[in-house]
Design an enzyme around this catalytic site. Structure first.
Site, PDB file in Angstrom:
ATOM      1  CB  VAL A 137      11.546   2.273   4.056  1.00  7.81           C
ATOM      2  CG1 VAL A 137      10.526   2.807   3.067  1.00  7.81           C
ATOM      3  CG2 VAL A 137      12.864   3.043   3.918  1.00  7.81           C
ATOM      4  CB  VAL A 160      -0.945   0.008   1.217  1.00 16.23           C
ATOM      5  CG1 VAL A 160      -1.776   1.292   1.243  1.00 16.23           C
ATOM      6  CG2 VAL A 160      -1.867  -1.209   1.182  1.00 16.23           C
ATOM      7  CE1 TYR A 207      -2.176  -6.788  11.221  1.00 14.46           C
ATOM      8  CE2 TYR A 207      -4.403  -7.433  10.606  1.00 14.46           C
ATOM      9  CZ  TYR A 207      -3.320  -6.596  10.457  1.00 14.46           C
ATOM     10  OH  TYR A 207      -3.377  -5.563   9.537  1.00 14.46           O
TER      11      TYR A 207
END
Length: 317
Positions: free
Chosen positions: A32, A13, A139
């Site tokens: 990142v 995404v 999660y």
């Protein structure tokens, strides 16, 4: 010019969002874990959000943080305590980032959560923003805990919180289960899904990006939770058929009664896979459409065909 900071900028995404932001004239920065494929025009900062502080320079003059980075589903998790690992990344690191963004004067914080916070499946009614959360896995629990702690942290502050819960995000480079499904359809392997009559909401990567950009500037997004999807529900067999059609091949679907398929997957220790493949999960997107006047830029059936076509072309290169 607004400056936007995207975390997880190297992911599925994140790369698409960064490219769209640059195309629309936003000054764009990306966090990142490691420098990889880069989008021209994006200013990147390598950082481990769990162990490192975000570089102050990356937050300077930023108007909005779009937080996409996180620990996602792990099919064969080797962690002794998976929930703690999910919490560390998806909750604690998120809160640390939000605190730094608040100190830097960021105006809006968009948190990418998950429809799993609502639950693993729907029965008669689709999920909407008023549905009581029932996170079904580690999660999803970590995402829900992050949502709740972000609300507490930012209550009464100058930084606006926006929470987005998407269902499965699909596209050519989608990871996880969708990537595996693409590979299976392309292989021509028979799939025991012809008898499945479920209804699932999906969201294309194009629609996710379109909606996130809408949330960056729209005044009505402040303080809101949104559930998003393409807007049309499809069965798992339809997904396979449309991907195969795009690949210019026949979908190899065979009929296996649902109870037998469910029992077989349970014996293999894959009970949750039955819910993912055969259960229904429908999302009501009325709030996103009315409050933000957002409309999907792609529809599910045509986009699934397009993904199948692109995948086949890529494999033949």
């Amino acid at each position: 010019m607004n400056t936007i900071l995207v975390t997880g900028a190297g992911g599925f995404v994140g790369r698409m969002l960064c490219q769209a932001l640059v195309n629309q004239g936003y000054a764009t920065r990306g966090l990142v874990r490691a420098m990889g494929v880069q989008v021209e025009g994006v200013e990147y900062y390598p950082v481990d959000l769990v162990h490192d502080d975000v570089p102050f320079k990356s937050l300077t003059c930023v108007s909005c943080v779009v937080h996409l980075a996180g620990r996602a589903h792990v099919l064969k998790d080797q962690e002794q305590d998976p929930l703690s690992s999910f919490r560390l990344v998806n909750c604690e690191a998120t809160l640390k980032l939000a605190r730094q963004a608040l100190e830097a004067g960021v105006k809006r914080f968009i948190f990418m959560s998950s429809i799993g916070v609502n639950g693993s499946h729907t029965d008669s009614e689709p999920f909407d923003e008023m549905a009581e959360p029932h996170p079904h896995a580690d999660y999803a629990r970590s995402k829900f805990e992050a949502e709740e702690k972000l609300k507490l942290l930012l209550a009464g502050t100058t930084m606006e919180l926006v929470i987005v819960r998407p269902p499965l995000i699909y596209g050519l480079e989608a990871p996880g289960n969708f990537a595996r499904l693409l590979k299976l359809v392309a292989s021509g392997a028979p799939l025991p899904l012809r008898s499945i009559r479920n209804a699932r909401s999906l969201v294309s990567i194009e629609n996710v990006v379109s909606f996130l950009i809408r949330c960056i500037d729209h005044s009505e997004a402040a303080g809101q939770l949104f559930l998003i999807a393409d807007g049309e529900d499809v069965s798992t067999s339809q997904i396979v058929e449309q991907l195969a059609l795009g690949m210019d091949r026949r979908a190899r679907l065979i009929s296996v009664p649902a109870p037998i398929l469910q029992a077989g997957l349970a014996l293999l220790g894959r009970k949750s896979l039955y819910t993912q493949l055969c259960g229904s999960l429908r999302v009501d997107t009325s709030k996103a459409r009315t409050l933000l006047e957002w409309h999907p830029v792609t529809d599910t059936l045509m986009q699934l065909q397009r993904v199948g076509r692109l995948y086949a072309t890529q494999r033949n290169c």
